[in-house]
Scaffold this motif. Structure first.
Motif, PDB file in Angstrom:
ATOM      1  N   GLU A 174      10.862  -9.800 -46.574  1.00 52.29           N
ATOM      2  CA  GLU A 174      12.176 -10.178 -46.390  1.00 52.29           C
ATOM      3  C   GLU A 174      12.817  -8.949 -46.541  1.00 52.29           C
ATOM      4  O   GLU A 174      13.953  -8.509 -46.060  1.00 52.29           O
ATOM      5  CB  GLU A 174      12.874 -11.081 -47.442  1.00 52.29           C
ATOM      6  CG  GLU A 174      12.388 -12.415 -47.198  1.00 52.29           C
ATOM      7  CD  GLU A 174      12.698 -13.616 -48.105  1.00 52.29           C
ATOM      8  OE1 GLU A 174      13.587 -13.529 -48.771  1.00 52.29           O
ATOM      9  OE2 GLU A 174      11.812 -14.515 -48.444  1.00 52.29           O
ATOM     10  N   GLY A 175      12.523  -7.895 -47.502  1.00 49.74           N
ATOM     11  CA  GLY A 175      13.037  -6.509 -47.449  1.00 49.74           C
ATOM     12  C   GLY A 175      12.943  -5.880 -45.879  1.00 49.74           C
ATOM     13  O   GLY A 175      13.935  -5.286 -45.843  1.00 49.74           O
ATOM     14  N   ARG A 176      11.916  -5.992 -45.483  1.00 51.80           N
ATOM     15  CA  ARG A 176      11.733  -5.102 -44.351  1.00 51.80           C
ATOM     16  C   ARG A 176      12.350  -5.855 -43.333  1.00 51.80           C
ATOM     17  O   ARG A 176      13.221  -5.295 -42.294  1.00 51.80           O
ATOM     18  CB  ARG A 176      10.486  -5.192 -43.864  1.00 51.80           C
ATOM     19  CG  ARG A 176       9.270  -4.241 -44.504  1.00 51.80           C
ATOM     20  CD  ARG A 176       8.094  -4.453 -44.306  1.00 51.80           C
ATOM     21  NE  ARG A 176       7.126  -3.392 -44.642  1.00 51.80           N
ATOM     22  CZ  ARG A 176       5.938  -3.495 -45.066  1.00 51.80           C
ATOM     23  NH1 ARG A 176       5.157  -4.703 -44.968  1.00 51.80           N
ATOM     24  NH2 ARG A 176       5.174  -2.338 -45.393  1.00 51.80           N
ATOM     25  N   ALA A 227      16.258  -4.612 -43.730  1.00 51.29           N
ATOM     26  CA  ALA A 227      16.256  -3.292 -43.437  1.00 51.29           C
ATOM     27  C   ALA A 227      16.355  -3.161 -41.875  1.00 51.29           C
ATOM     28  O   ALA A 227      16.971  -2.085 -41.245  1.00 51.29           O
ATOM     29  CB  ALA A 227      14.952  -2.390 -43.927  1.00 51.29           C
ATOM     30  N   GLY A 228      15.643  -3.959 -40.999  1.00 54.65           N
ATOM     31  CA  GLY A 228      15.634  -3.967 -39.546  1.00 54.65           C
ATOM     32  C   GLY A 228      14.948  -2.884 -39.001  1.00 54.65           C
ATOM     33  O   GLY A 228      14.202  -2.139 -39.783  1.00 54.65           O
ATOM     34  N   PHE A 244      18.096  -3.132 -49.181  1.00 48.90           N
ATOM     35  CA  PHE A 244      17.874  -2.824 -47.772  1.00 48.90           C
ATOM     36  C   PHE A 244      18.982  -3.285 -46.763  1.00 48.90           C
ATOM     37  O   PHE A 244      18.948  -2.676 -45.657  1.00 48.90           O
ATOM     38  CB  PHE A 244      16.460  -3.158 -47.345  1.00 48.90           C
ATOM     39  CG  PHE A 244      15.344  -2.303 -48.244  1.00 48.90           C
ATOM     40  CD1 PHE A 244      15.281  -0.982 -47.663  1.00 48.90           C
ATOM     41  CD2 PHE A 244      14.861  -2.525 -49.345  1.00 48.90           C
ATOM     42  CE1 PHE A 244      14.425  -0.290 -48.395  1.00 48.90           C
ATOM     43  CE2 PHE A 244      13.909  -1.941 -49.977  1.00 48.90           C
ATOM     44  CZ  PHE A 244      13.730  -0.502 -49.384  1.00 48.90           C
ATOM     45  N   THR A 245      19.689  -4.418 -47.217  1.00 47.58           N
ATOM     46  CA  THR A 245      20.966  -4.749 -46.207  1.00 47.58           C
ATOM     47  C   THR A 245      21.837  -3.594 -46.421  1.00 47.58           C
ATOM     48  O   THR A 245      22.474  -3.186 -45.302  1.00 47.58           O
ATOM     49  CB  THR A 245      21.633  -6.061 -46.708  1.00 47.58           C
ATOM     50  OG1 THR A 245      20.393  -7.241 -46.485  1.00 47.58           O
ATOM     51  CG2 THR A 245      22.797  -6.270 -46.076  1.00 47.58           C
ATOM     52  N   ALA A 246      22.131  -3.379 -47.689  1.00 46.31           N
ATOM     53  CA  ALA A 246      23.071  -2.200 -47.788  1.00 46.31           C
ATOM     54  C   ALA A 246      22.632  -0.692 -47.124  1.00 46.31           C
ATOM     55  O   ALA A 246      23.294  -0.018 -46.724  1.00 46.31           O
ATOM     56  CB  ALA A 246      23.220  -1.769 -49.231  1.00 46.31           C
ATOM     57  N   ALA A 247      21.386  -0.591 -47.339  1.00 47.50           N
ATOM     58  CA  ALA A 247      20.737   0.589 -46.689  1.00 47.50           C
ATOM     59  C   ALA A 247      20.669   0.882 -45.274  1.00 47.50           C
ATOM     60  O   ALA A 247      21.278   1.811 -44.773  1.00 47.50           O
ATOM     61  CB  ALA A 247      19.210   0.708 -47.241  1.00 47.50           C
ATOM     62  N   ARG A 248      20.448  -0.250 -44.573  1.00 45.89           N
ATOM     63  CA  ARG A 248      20.597  -0.470 -43.096  1.00 45.89           C
ATOM     64  C   ARG A 248      22.193  -0.253 -42.845  1.00 45.89           C
ATOM     65  O   ARG A 248      22.417   0.384 -41.794  1.00 45.89           O
ATOM     66  CB  ARG A 248      20.201  -1.916 -42.642  1.00 45.89           C
ATOM     67  CG  ARG A 248      20.509  -2.333 -41.058  1.00 45.89           C
ATOM     68  CD  ARG A 248      19.869  -3.362 -40.832  1.00 45.89           C
ATOM     69  NE  ARG A 248      20.393  -4.652 -41.611  1.00 45.89           N
ATOM     70  CZ  ARG A 248      21.425  -5.365 -41.700  1.00 45.89           C
ATOM     71  NH1 ARG A 248      22.503  -4.745 -40.719  1.00 45.89           N
ATOM     72  NH2 ARG A 248      21.851  -6.174 -42.247  1.00 45.89           N
ATOM     73  N   GLY A 252       6.215   2.741 -42.164  1.00 49.31           N
ATOM     74  CA  GLY A 252       6.833   1.577 -42.570  1.00 49.31           C
ATOM     75  C   GLY A 252       5.524   0.625 -42.731  1.00 49.31           C
ATOM     76  O   GLY A 252       5.395  -0.806 -42.781  1.00 49.31           O
ATOM     77  N   GLY A 253       4.234   1.313 -43.395  1.00 48.57           N
ATOM     78  CA  GLY A 253       3.150   0.701 -43.596  1.00 48.57           C
ATOM     79  C   GLY A 253       2.863   0.073 -44.849  1.00 48.57           C
ATOM     80  O   GLY A 253       3.653   0.342 -45.863  1.00 48.57           O
TER      81      GLY A 253
END
Length: 311
Positions: free
Chosen positions: A145-147, A150-151, A99-103, A217-218
């Motif tokens: 931590e994934g969320r 992601a930001g 999710f760092t990469a996705a952001r 985002g739930g």
């Protein structure tokens, strides 16, 4: 409502749930890229998420709108102590990198296939599930931590999965083999009190694609039916063609057996993701999710257990 067509990466796209997510995406007109650790029919990209860097993941995700994390974790296999670093490396850190990469690539939606244990951790904080069970602790950390990685502009829905029935090609639930062999055997069918929520793999995929389309985002607990252990084992026995009585195991006996398993693990300097010393609190509870959809699990049960015995 008109839904814009999406381009989605499905990590674990050859697995039981991931393959169904790919199917539902394509049925709705979306583009899906199936990613797995090993080459397999239907896999578009081969990549080991456990070792992939953020830069490698950015290259994978480039040009897509969203990503689904559907990789599987075995929480029951005993490992040498301490297991927490192992579980973090396999469950939490890959999701953070993904999710760092996705952001960084500007993706706008994501889904993580999680566990209904996080739902019960929220519902019953007095059970202290995250403190007692490494697997549940890491599921909680995975979502949080994934969320965070992601930001705010990349909402991540967490699908909180119970027992999942169904089939995708030769892929079956990882727990189905022992239950299949037990139901076909001459051994008595004896189960404790308690029970679980259950859902079909196809149903999970539909919920996941809905979440992507809605940019949810739930935290999303899912269930088609809530089954006592007696009901579940009886229906499995019927599915394999050996319909018979399922007896009740006394609660004290079940609890003692699980505690003994915890002692034996400790003597062997091993741990598992669900701590057997506290597993009775989960096994003997009714881990039901409300509301359930009410859709019958019979088709998914037949897919899972009808046919030749599983090896």
């Amino acid at each position: 409502m008109v839904v814009a067509l999406m381009r989605i990466v499905v990590v674990g796209g050859s697995g039981l749930i991931g393959a169904h997510v790919v199917d539902v995406l394509r049925e709705r007109g979306h583009a899906a890229t199936a990613v797995a650790r090993t080459a397999h029919p239907g896999v578009d990209q081969v990549l080991d998420l456990g070792s992939a860097s953020v830069d490698e993941l950015r290259a994978l995700l480039a040009g897509h709108d969203g990503v689904v994390y559907a990789a599987r974790t075995d929480e029951q296999r005993p490992l040498r102590k301490p297991i927490y670093p192992v579980f973090r490396r396999s469950m939490v850190e890959p999701v953070v990198r993904l999710f760092t990469a996705a952001r960084q690539e500007g993706l706008t939606r994501g889904v993580v296939m999680g566990s209904y244990y996080t739902y019960f951790d929220r519902l019953h904080p007095q059970w202290r599930l995250a403190a007692r069970h490494t697997y549940i602790r890491c599921r909680v950390e995975q979502a949080r931590e994934g969320r965070a990685a992601a930001g705010a502009d990349l909402p991540v829905a967490v699908i909180e999965l119970p027992f999942v029935f169904g089939r995708a090609g030769d892929r079956l639930p990882n727990w189905s083999g022992p239950l299949d062999r037990w139901a076909r055997s001459r051994l008595p069918l004896v189960v404790p009190t308690g029970g679980t929520a259950a859902v079909s793999a196809r149903g999970v995929a539909e919920v996941a694609v809905d979440a992507l389309e809605q940019r949810s985002g739930g935290d999303i607990p899912v269930a088609d039916e809530n089954l006592t252990w007696r009901d579940m084992v009886a229906r499995i026995a019927e599915a394999v063609g050996r319909r018979r009585r399922v007896a009740r195991l006394p609660t004290g006996v079940a609890g003692a057996a699980l505690r003994l398993g915890g002692v034996l693990q400790a003597l062997g300097r091993k741990e598992s993701g669900v701590n057997p010393a506290h597993a009775a609190d989960l096994l003997l509870a009714e881990l039901f999710v409300e509301p359930a959809t009410g859709r019958s699990l019979d088709p998914a049960l037949r897919q899972t257990f009808t046919g030749p015995a599983q090896g």
